[in-house]
Write an enzyme that holds these catalytic residues in place. Sequence first.
Site, mmCIF file in Angstrom:
data_model
loop_
_atom_site.group_PDB
_atom_site.id
_atom_site.type_symbol
_atom_site.label_atom_id
_atom_site.label_comp_id
_atom_site.label_asym_id
_atom_site.label_seq_id
_atom_site.Cartn_x
_atom_site.Cartn_y
_atom_site.Cartn_z
ATOM 1 N N SER A 53 0.811 -1.220 0.000
ATOM 2 C CA SER A 53 0.000 0.000 0.000
ATOM 3 C C SER A 53 0.842 1.268 0.000
ATOM 4 O O SER A 53 0.304 2.356 0.145
ATOM 5 C CB SER A 53 -0.931 0.012 1.219
ATOM 6 O OG SER A 53 -0.172 0.017 2.400
ATOM 7 N N THR B 287 -1.722 3.729 4.891
ATOM 8 C CA THR B 287 -0.765 4.828 4.705
ATOM 9 C C THR B 287 0.296 4.717 5.772
ATOM 10 O O THR B 287 -0.042 4.455 6.933
ATOM 11 C CB THR B 287 -1.475 6.192 4.862
ATOM 12 O OG1 THR B 287 -2.474 6.302 3.857
ATOM 13 C CG2 THR B 287 -0.507 7.356 4.771
ATOM 14 N N THR C 75 1.525 6.885 0.487
ATOM 15 C CA THR C 75 0.565 5.806 0.224
ATOM 16 C C THR C 75 0.326 5.633 -1.268
ATOM 17 O O THR C 75 0.546 6.574 -2.046
ATOM 18 C CB THR C 75 -0.787 6.111 0.914
ATOM 19 O OG1 THR C 75 -1.674 5.004 0.744
ATOM 20 C CG2 THR C 75 -1.461 7.350 0.342
ATOM 21 N N ARG D 160 -7.546 9.816 -8.796
ATOM 22 C CA ARG D 160 -8.138 9.956 -7.448
ATOM 23 C C ARG D 160 -7.031 10.304 -6.437
ATOM 24 O O ARG D 160 -5.973 9.693 -6.411
ATOM 25 C CB ARG D 160 -8.826 8.654 -7.048
ATOM 26 C CG ARG D 160 -9.427 8.660 -5.644
ATOM 27 C CD ARG D 160 -8.481 8.093 -4.607
ATOM 28 N NE ARG D 160 -9.101 7.963 -3.287
ATOM 29 C CZ ARG D 160 -8.450 7.688 -2.169
ATOM 30 N NH1 ARG D 160 -7.152 7.505 -2.193
ATOM 31 N NH2 ARG D 160 -9.080 7.584 -1.027
ATOM 32 N N THR E 148 -4.855 7.526 8.619
ATOM 33 C CA THR E 148 -4.919 6.407 7.682
ATOM 34 C C THR E 148 -6.355 5.874 7.672
ATOM 35 O O THR E 148 -7.040 5.906 8.692
ATOM 36 C CB THR E 148 -3.914 5.296 8.053
ATOM 37 O OG1 THR E 148 -4.074 4.212 7.125
ATOM 38 C CG2 THR E 148 -4.101 4.773 9.473
ATOM 39 N N GLY E 149 -6.798 5.417 6.513
ATOM 40 C CA GLY E 149 -8.170 4.940 6.381
ATOM 41 C C GLY E 149 -8.780 5.475 5.096
ATOM 42 O O GLY E 149 -8.051 5.908 4.198
HETATM 43 N N1 ASP Z 1 -5.933 7.306 3.513
HETATM 44 C C1 ASP Z 1 -5.462 6.610 2.335
HETATM 45 C C2 ASP Z 1 -6.238 7.073 1.139
HETATM 46 O O1 ASP Z 1 -7.446 7.246 1.236
HETATM 47 C C3 ASP Z 1 -5.543 5.126 2.461
HETATM 48 C C4 ASP Z 1 -5.247 4.557 3.842
HETATM 49 O O2 ASP Z 1 -4.526 5.145 4.620
HETATM 50 O O3 ASP Z 1 -5.757 3.496 4.193
HETATM 51 O O4 ASP Z 1 -5.668 7.219 0.089
#
Ligand code: ASP
Length: 311
Positions: A47, A145, A163, A173, A196-197
């Site tokens: 990721s 991330t 990320t 995106r 993160t998320g």
């Molecule tokens: N926040 C990141 C994104 O939406 C992904 C992640 O951290 O899980 O690109």
Amino acid sequence: MWAVAGTWPFSLEGIKLAAPGLEAGGTAEEAVITAIKLVEADACESSVGYGGMPNADGVVELDAALMDGRTMNFGAVAAVRGFRHPILIARDVMHCTPHTFLVGEGAEKFARSRGYTAENLLTEASRLNWEKERARQAAPSGHDTIGIVALDASGDLVVGTSTSGLGMKMPGRVGDSPLVGPGFYADTAVGGAAATGVGEDIMKGVLCFRAVEHMRRGLPPMEAARRSVIETHHLLLQRGHKPGNIALVCLDRHGNAGGAANHSAFSYAWASDQHAPELTKVASVVAQPASPDGKDYVIATAGGTAPRPQG
Ligand code: ASP
């Protein structure tokens, strides 16, 4: 005094690598770059950086940012293709341009001008996984991330993120990770945070700025993180959204670390001049105050203990 904290277990190795530099009097910026570069270069981390999850077209597109809480300067890049260390490009945007944010082709042109070599970031494992996801026409999913917040002996606080964003995302995106406010924020007078998320949800709550402002009002990092997650989760529900996973790690200017998530899978790594690097898993309880839709959900937190007297 120094301290460093980072999202997910993969930040632990980066923090182990960065800690001796902080102990030797190195800067928070060097520590953040050292920790993030290690994970960006790791083909097994699917990721971030090299071997990251490709977009719907099968191309790895990366987002990254770096912010210095002393000057409030930051540099960010988004939707960058072909460079395994977007954190270095973000750093160079901060130090070597009059701008704060470059995207796509412009960021890639700038990276080449800084001497970085373009390469194919799609590993065979990521390509095979992409083919499977494409075959089952999967919705965008799979993401994480690396976010690192470091405090150095001079009192500077620096935060960085990197990320590949959501797997199978639409080309172009951009998530929260390169966005100052939702994805990261640092103010040396208070503390720093990295998220993160699901970026689309984190942006709506401006998660990291929210957490830093809670710390400014005197909340310890864990409590600031918990409040920010609850407020964002509730905001999303109140406005008709189904919240995805959101989490963040916070570090205050005293070196206290804390984290929170609206799910129980989150963990963060941290270290300080008084603590060897360790991984802390958040522990879940039913969120209070209750959710506006009346349904219980998990809020998971960790941290909040002061490793040293605050002053
Ligand atoms: N926040 C990141 C994104 O939406 C992904 C992640 O951290 O899980 O690109």
